[in-house]
Design a protein around this motif. Structure first.
Motif, PDB file in Angstrom:
ATOM      1  N   SER A 108       9.539  13.499  74.418  1.00 45.17           N
ATOM      2  CA  SER A 108       8.735  14.642  74.904  1.00 45.17           C
ATOM      3  C   SER A 108       8.638  14.337  76.627  1.00 45.17           C
ATOM      4  O   SER A 108       8.480  15.369  77.207  1.00 45.17           O
ATOM      5  CB  SER A 108       7.394  14.641  74.293  1.00 45.17           C
ATOM      6  N   LEU A 109       8.583  13.004  76.852  1.00 46.95           N
ATOM      7  CA  LEU A 109       8.502  12.794  78.212  1.00 46.95           C
ATOM      8  C   LEU A 109       9.846  12.950  79.095  1.00 46.95           C
ATOM      9  O   LEU A 109      10.170  12.717  80.092  1.00 46.95           O
ATOM     10  CB  LEU A 109       8.210  11.268  78.529  1.00 46.95           C
ATOM     11  N   GLY A 110      10.990  13.256  78.005  1.00 44.49           N
ATOM     12  CA  GLY A 110      12.148  13.484  78.956  1.00 44.49           C
ATOM     13  C   GLY A 110      12.922  11.981  79.266  1.00 44.49           C
ATOM     14  O   GLY A 110      14.024  12.095  79.747  1.00 44.49           O
ATOM     15  N   ILE A 111      12.674  11.097  78.557  1.00 45.75           N
ATOM     16  CA  ILE A 111      13.228   9.685  78.958  1.00 45.75           C
ATOM     17  C   ILE A 111      14.259   9.276  77.659  1.00 45.75           C
ATOM     18  O   ILE A 111      15.338   8.968  78.132  1.00 45.75           O
ATOM     19  CB  ILE A 111      12.045   8.522  78.597  1.00 45.75           C
ATOM     20  N   LEU A 112      14.044   9.944  76.331  1.00 50.78           N
ATOM     21  CA  LEU A 112      15.191   9.804  75.634  1.00 50.78           C
ATOM     22  C   LEU A 112      15.532  11.291  75.388  1.00 50.78           C
ATOM     23  O   LEU A 112      14.821  12.201  74.857  1.00 50.78           O
ATOM     24  CB  LEU A 112      14.710   9.202  74.356  1.00 50.78           C
ATOM     25  N   GLU A 153       1.923   4.914  82.719  1.00 58.00           N
ATOM     26  CA  GLU A 153       0.872   5.751  83.058  1.00 58.00           C
ATOM     27  C   GLU A 153       0.233   6.191  81.658  1.00 58.00           C
ATOM     28  O   GLU A 153      -0.855   6.401  81.499  1.00 58.00           O
ATOM     29  CB  GLU A 153       1.399   6.818  83.853  1.00 58.00           C
ATOM     30  N   ILE A 154       1.142   6.649  80.723  1.00 57.24           N
ATOM     31  CA  ILE A 154       0.625   7.228  79.429  1.00 57.24           C
ATOM     32  C   ILE A 154      -0.082   6.312  78.634  1.00 57.24           C
ATOM     33  O   ILE A 154      -1.123   6.447  77.840  1.00 57.24           O
ATOM     34  CB  ILE A 154       1.885   7.704  78.425  1.00 57.24           C
ATOM     35  N   ILE A 155       0.830   4.873  78.703  1.00 61.93           N
ATOM     36  CA  ILE A 155      -0.180   3.778  78.125  1.00 61.93           C
ATOM     37  C   ILE A 155      -1.466   3.676  78.509  1.00 61.93           C
ATOM     38  O   ILE A 155      -2.534   3.476  77.716  1.00 61.93           O
ATOM     39  CB  ILE A 155       0.755   2.590  78.011  1.00 61.93           C
ATOM     40  N   PRO A 157       6.881   2.975  65.493  1.00 64.00           N
ATOM     41  CA  PRO A 157       8.330   3.406  66.200  1.00 64.00           C
ATOM     42  C   PRO A 157       8.681   4.929  66.114  1.00 64.00           C
ATOM     43  O   PRO A 157       9.170   5.645  67.256  1.00 64.00           O
ATOM     44  CB  PRO A 157       9.367   2.467  65.459  1.00 64.00           C
ATOM     45  N   GLU A 158       8.466   5.655  65.063  1.00 61.29           N
ATOM     46  CA  GLU A 158       8.687   6.941  65.154  1.00 61.29           C
ATOM     47  C   GLU A 158       8.111   7.867  66.014  1.00 61.29           C
ATOM     48  O   GLU A 158       8.636   8.809  66.790  1.00 61.29           O
ATOM     49  CB  GLU A 158       8.624   7.599  63.665  1.00 61.29           C
ATOM     50  N   ALA A 159       6.775   7.697  66.043  1.00 56.65           N
ATOM     51  CA  ALA A 159       5.760   8.372  66.902  1.00 56.65           C
ATOM     52  C   ALA A 159       6.012   8.081  68.634  1.00 56.65           C
ATOM     53  O   ALA A 159       5.967   8.804  69.186  1.00 56.65           O
ATOM     54  CB  ALA A 159       4.317   8.041  66.636  1.00 56.65           C
ATOM     55  N   THR A 160       6.307   6.701  68.752  1.00 60.42           N
ATOM     56  CA  THR A 160       6.732   6.419  70.117  1.00 60.42           C
ATOM     57  C   THR A 160       7.995   7.043  70.215  1.00 60.42           C
ATOM     58  O   THR A 160       8.399   7.358  71.698  1.00 60.42           O
ATOM     59  CB  THR A 160       7.010   4.878  70.177  1.00 60.42           C
TER      60      THR A 160
END
Length: 472
Positions: free
Chosen positions: A243-247, A271-273, A234-237
């Motif tokens: 980094s994607l600007g989503i959070l 796309e990242i997944i 969860p921390e890495a996610t």
């Protein structure tokens, strides 16, 4: 080949029998403690309420001989409904409940041998009798819906029962069609729900907790497939989503769920997944789509909560069942707002414990002779064994069968067996039936893709060896 035209007249005959039950004595409903069992119990509860019939509902994890004997001694029931079990235990039911007058079995599991003598009037509602695949095409809740549906002209409000019918089918992993859709009787009921304006369908990522968990936690809890740098992290996610600007906002990030995201952000994450899965295991985009994207069944009368999504609702019901609170799940389905609040608290604790249990299970997983074995005795709670087996079976293409087991009560071991996604095994139920043959006190059942058993603790090694031999 399913004989659909014969089903409705047969169901109507059982509906007439139900109509005349409960005038002198209450109807005792014994239902399986899982999402399908709770959903089918809710259908029966609303139907019997409409019919003004007195009834009592009790949830059970298994119909073992000792449990049936306790039922016979405690309540001496005359009018009985077994929901989501009973078809495979007809011999034990007939031998034990000799005081019963009328028994209705509503089930979808494999039907066992019929006894020579049945001391009560039996009404057996299992669509396998008509060639329907009960492992994939009809759950107990969708079967119970067919029973309730016969009263639609008298009580048109019963159309709302398409909701628990779909929830139960999804909860029993019967979303086996293209893009994780329902098939067979389940599909016909979903189509009827759309005509009623109660259900709509869409395609989205299949994520457990997509409307209740923080999005980074929900993504980290995807185990089918295992996503490098995301699954179990969860921390890495969270850092990835930042980094994607989503959070962005550290204060509100815990509040943002998958369902809160717009389509552009969802596509960016997907796309990242996909990139990570293709880079790590050479998985094709088509395979990734099959594993991650699926049909979402939404209820039009619900707000954007867990109750809106049939798959999420089924997880909620399973959480209450696994924590011995199936009655809370039932009350939530029937619209009790206080029960719903309690169910959310149960789900939150369940998610936490299940995540820990899953990590433990992956560490315990041993692969022997095309079988994945998870010995959770002393380490994993009995309540999580079946869901763990289901999750790991979807992410283990290199074995044919997953066996997970843990300590149960009365010196028994609870065992869950699941076919894996590329298995050529025809029937898990058949394997269980043969493996428990001759083991005193053992009981079990299931269907083509899944099954469970209770085995005396001193016979579990014998049971495992028999399963290995049968799979070979």
């Amino acid at each position: 080949m399913a004989h659909y035209l014969q089903i409705i007249p047969y169901v109507k005959r059982i509906a007439r029998a139900l109509y005349y039950m409960g005038d002198d004595d209450p109807i005792f409903i014994f239902s399986h403690a899982d999402a399908d069992g709770i959903a089918s119990a809710s259908i029966l509860a609303l139907l019997l309420k409409m019919l003004d019939k007195p009834f009592v509902i009790r949830f059970l994890r298994q119909l073992r001989k000792d449990i049936l004997e306790n039922i016979a001694e405690e309540v001496w029931p005359y009018n009985i409904i077994f929901s989501d079990f009973g078809s495979g235990q007809l011999r034990e039911i007939s031998r034990t409940l000799r005081r019963a007058a009328r028994v209705i079995i509503i089930d979808h599991h494999v039907i066992g041998k019929k006894p020579n003598f049945i001391p009560f009037k039996l009404y057996h509602l299992n669509l396998r009798l008509f060639g329907v695949n009960g492992g994939e095409e009809a759950s107990s809740s969708s079967t119970a819906y067919l029973l309730a549906r016969t009263f639609l002209k008298v009580f048109p409000e019963l159309k709302i029962l398409v909701k628990p019918a779909i929830i139960g089918a999804i909860g029993d992993n019967q979303d086996v069609g293209e893009k994780r859709s329902l098939i067979g009787i389940n599909k016909l009921i979903a189509e009827e729900g759309k005509k009623f304006g109660i259900i709509r369908e869409k395609i989205d990522l299949i994520i457990p907790g997509k409307s209740t968990k923080p999005v980074f936690q929900a993504l980290a809890d995807i185990y089918t497939p295992i996503i490098p740098g995301i699954t179990g992290s969860p921390e890495a996610t969270y850092k990835l989503l930042v980094s994607l600007g989503i959070l962005k906002d550290e204060i509100t990030y815990q509040m943002i769920t998958w369902d809160d995201l717009d389509e552009e952000k969802k596509q960016k994450i997907f796309e990242i997944i996909a990139q990570r899965l293709m880079a790590s295991g050479g998985m094709s985009l088509e395979k990734i789509n099959q594993l991650l994207l699926g049909t979402i069944y939404e209820f039009t009368d619900e707000k954007m909560t867990i109750k809106k999504d049939a798959r999420e609702f089924s997880i909620l019901l399973n959480a209450t069942a696994r924590t011995n609170k199936a009655a809370v799940g039932l009350a939530t389905l029937l619209g009790d707002s206080n029960a719903e609040k309690e169910a959310y608290m149960i789900l939150k604790r369940y998610h936490y414990e299940l995540s820990n249990a899953l990590r433990e299970a992956f560490n315990l997983l041993k692969k022997e002779e095309k079988i994945g074995i998870i010995d959770g005795r002393g380490k994993i709670k009995e309540e999580y064994v079946s869901v763990i087996a289901s999750i790991i079976a979807r992410s283990s293409p290199d074995v044919k069968l997953i066996i997970a087991f843990a300590d149960s009560d009365l010196n028994y071991v609870k065992v869950s067996l699941r076919k894996t996604i590329q298995s050529d095994i025809k029937s898990v139920e058949e394997i269980i039936t043969k493996a428990i043959n001759g083991i005193k006190g053992a009981s079990g059942g299931g269907h083509e893709n899944a099954g469970g058993a209770f085995i005396p603790a001193d016979k579990i090694e014998l049971f495992i060896e028999r399963v290995k031999r049968l799979v070979r």
